[in-house]
Design an enzyme around this catalytic site. Structure first.
Site, PDB file in Angstrom:
ATOM      1  N   ASP A  76      47.954  29.391  41.840  1.00  0.00           N
ATOM      2  CA  ASP A  76      47.659  28.832  40.677  1.00  0.00           C
ATOM      3  C   ASP A  76      49.012  29.319  40.266  1.00  0.00           C
ATOM      4  O   ASP A  76      49.956  30.515  40.838  1.00  0.00           O
ATOM      5  CB  ASP A  76      46.552  29.594  39.670  1.00  0.00           C
ATOM      6  CG  ASP A  76      46.402  30.493  40.386  1.00  0.00           C
ATOM      7  OD1 ASP A  76      47.435  31.735  40.424  1.00  0.00           O
ATOM      8  OD2 ASP A  76      45.266  31.634  39.817  1.00  0.00           O
ATOM      9  N   ASN A 141      35.658  36.688  33.869  1.00  0.00           N
ATOM     10  CA  ASN A 141      34.819  35.271  33.315  1.00  0.00           C
ATOM     11  C   ASN A 141      34.583  34.324  34.104  1.00  0.00           C
ATOM     12  O   ASN A 141      33.431  33.016  34.004  1.00  0.00           O
ATOM     13  CB  ASN A 141      35.482  34.836  32.273  1.00  0.00           C
ATOM     14  CG  ASN A 141      36.437  34.030  33.406  1.00  0.00           C
ATOM     15  OD1 ASN A 141      37.120  34.081  33.687  1.00  0.00           O
ATOM     16  ND2 ASN A 141      37.005  33.159  31.780  1.00  0.00           N
ATOM     17  N   HIS A 143      36.181  33.127  37.093  1.00  0.00           N
ATOM     18  CA  HIS A 143      36.710  32.042  37.304  1.00  0.00           C
ATOM     19  C   HIS A 143      37.777  32.090  38.644  1.00  0.00           C
ATOM     20  O   HIS A 143      37.366  32.651  39.517  1.00  0.00           O
ATOM     21  CB  HIS A 143      38.344  31.459  36.356  1.00  0.00           C
ATOM     22  CG  HIS A 143      39.515  32.764  36.584  1.00  0.00           C
ATOM     23  ND1 HIS A 143      39.439  33.043  35.271  1.00  0.00           N
ATOM     24  CD2 HIS A 143      40.114  33.885  36.886  1.00  0.00           C
ATOM     25  CE1 HIS A 143      41.020  34.688  35.030  1.00  0.00           C
ATOM     26  NE2 HIS A 143      40.817  34.510  36.227  1.00  0.00           N
ATOM     27  N   GLU A 148      38.957  28.220  35.132  1.00  0.00           N
ATOM     28  CA  GLU A 148      38.269  28.291  34.207  1.00  0.00           C
ATOM     29  C   GLU A 148      36.415  28.102  34.086  1.00  0.00           C
ATOM     30  O   GLU A 148      35.918  26.838  34.659  1.00  0.00           O
ATOM     31  CB  GLU A 148      38.438  28.612  32.384  1.00  0.00           C
ATOM     32  CG  GLU A 148      40.131  28.794  32.622  1.00  0.00           C
ATOM     33  CD  GLU A 148      40.061  30.064  32.580  1.00  0.00           C
ATOM     34  OE1 GLU A 148      38.818  31.322  32.922  1.00  0.00           O
ATOM     35  OE2 GLU A 148      41.349  31.350  31.509  1.00  0.00           O
TER      36      GLU A 148
HETATM   37  C1  GLP Z   1      43.901  35.901  37.408  1.00  0.00           C
HETATM   38  C2  GLP Z   1      44.181  35.041  38.129  1.00  0.00           C
HETATM   39  C3  GLP Z   1      42.963  35.232  40.207  1.00  0.00           C
HETATM   40  C4  GLP Z   1      42.617  36.092  40.040  1.00  0.00           C
HETATM   41  C5  GLP Z   1      42.041  36.754  38.798  1.00  0.00           C
HETATM   42  C6  GLP Z   1      42.098  37.808  39.004  1.00  0.00           C
HETATM   43  O1  GLP Z   1      44.501  35.886  36.559  1.00  0.00           O
HETATM   44  N1  GLP Z   1      44.901  33.104  38.252  1.00  0.00           N
HETATM   45  O2  GLP Z   1      43.366  34.161  40.645  1.00  0.00           O
HETATM   46  O3  GLP Z   1      41.957  35.818  40.552  1.00  0.00           O
HETATM   47  O4  GLP Z   1      43.332  36.293  37.929  1.00  0.00           O
HETATM   48  O5  GLP Z   1      42.812  38.972  38.779  1.00  0.00           O
HETATM   49  P1  GLP Z   1      42.935  40.756  39.061  1.00  0.00           P
HETATM   50  O6  GLP Z   1      42.992  40.655  40.453  1.00  0.00           O
HETATM   51  O7  GLP Z   1      44.011  41.321  37.775  1.00  0.00           O
HETATM   52  O8  GLP Z   1      41.332  40.986  38.423  1.00  0.00           O
END
Ligand code: GLP
Length: 255
Positions: A76, A141, A143, A148
């Site tokens: 992403d 959440n 995702h 989302e």
């Molecule tokens: C993000 C990304 C995800 C990631 C998630 C958790 O914003 N788009 O791909 O898995 O949040 O991130 P973190 O590892 O910082 O908790």
């Protein structure tokens, strides 16, 4: 974990520390590269992945793995940020991994928010032969990528609106006077599930609820990570804090 499709298809590895889980994921990726030097990897961003990439860089520096044949597709990217913006995922990948490995930059891809970008990204993934190993984190959440709550099982790469909770959590990655973009481009659930193997890394207490819902709740779009229960080759690497809310005796599946 009886009662979910997960029981047949997934391996849950629980480590004493987040660092140990990160190391396991890094070694799994390195093993994939050794097994198939021209592997196609799906890559993720987020804080959880920093340790994984640090370990991969160290493995590379020791000559224990080469990325010369790598093709990669990131999950992403925010809409409206230049790749040079330090808060973009492109800049993150450059900082955390790409600048320190022997990969061909031309084969390291991130999606972009251009009008035909999503369809082009899907076509590029297909033309590469498909993703051998998809690395995933999980949002608080539920995702995955930026899929989302509400994302459909059949979704493909597309532009999405980010949830308020996601924007609040990710504000830490932006200067205090800069709002988190409201939109992003992400691989879809179906894009992710097409990968031949998926490795999900979840560490820390903030992920405990999302992980429990992902692995033990009935599959439902309100927890997009629950769609992973249908994948035939899923490995989940966690620390103790992240599995604290699992009901089905996770102790049986240590490290
Ligand atoms: C993000 C990304 C995800 C990631 C998630 C958790 O914003 N788009 O791909 O898995 O949040 O991130 P973190 O590892 O910082 O908790």
């Amino acid at each position: 974990m009886t009662g979910t499709a997960l029981a047949q298809s997934a391996t849950l590895r629980i480590f004493d520390t987040a660092a140990a889980a990160e190391q396991f994921v890094a070694e799994t990726i390195a093993a994939q590269m050794r097994r198939r030097s021209n592997s196609v990897l799906g890559l993720a961003t987020g804080n959880s992945m920093r340790g994984v990439y640090r370990q991969l860089v160290q493995l590379r520096q020791r000559g224990a793995v080469s990325f010369a044949g790598l093709t990669s597709f990131n999950l992403d990217e925010y809409c409206g940020l230049e790749a040079t913006d330090p808060s973009s995922f492109a800049a993150y990948m450059q900082r955390e991994l790409f600048s320190a490995i022997d990969a061909d930059r031309a084969r390291l891809h991130l999606p972009d928010g251009a009008a035909d970008g999503a369809a082009r990204y899907e076509a590029m993934i297909a033309a590469s032969g498909g993703i051998d190993l998809q690395l995933l984190g999980i949002g608080q959440n539920g995702h995955i990528g930026f899929n989302e709550p509400g994302s459909a099982a059949g979704s493909r790469t597309r532009i999405v609106d980010l949830a308020p909770r996601t924007r609040a959590v990710n504000a830490a990655d932006f200067p205090s006077d800069t709002p988190v973009p409201s939109r992003a481009v992400t691989m879809g659930i179906a894009t992710i599930l097409d990968s031949r193997r998926i490795v999900l890394l979840a560490t820390g207490a903030a992920k405990a609820q999302a992980l429990a819902e992902a692995l033990e709740a009935p599959i439902n779009a309100q927890c997009p990570a629950s769609f992973l229960q249908t994948h035939p080759d899923l490995t989940i690497a966690c620390d103790h804090a992240a599995v604290a809310r699992l009901q089905h005796n996770p102790e049986a599946r240590h490290g």
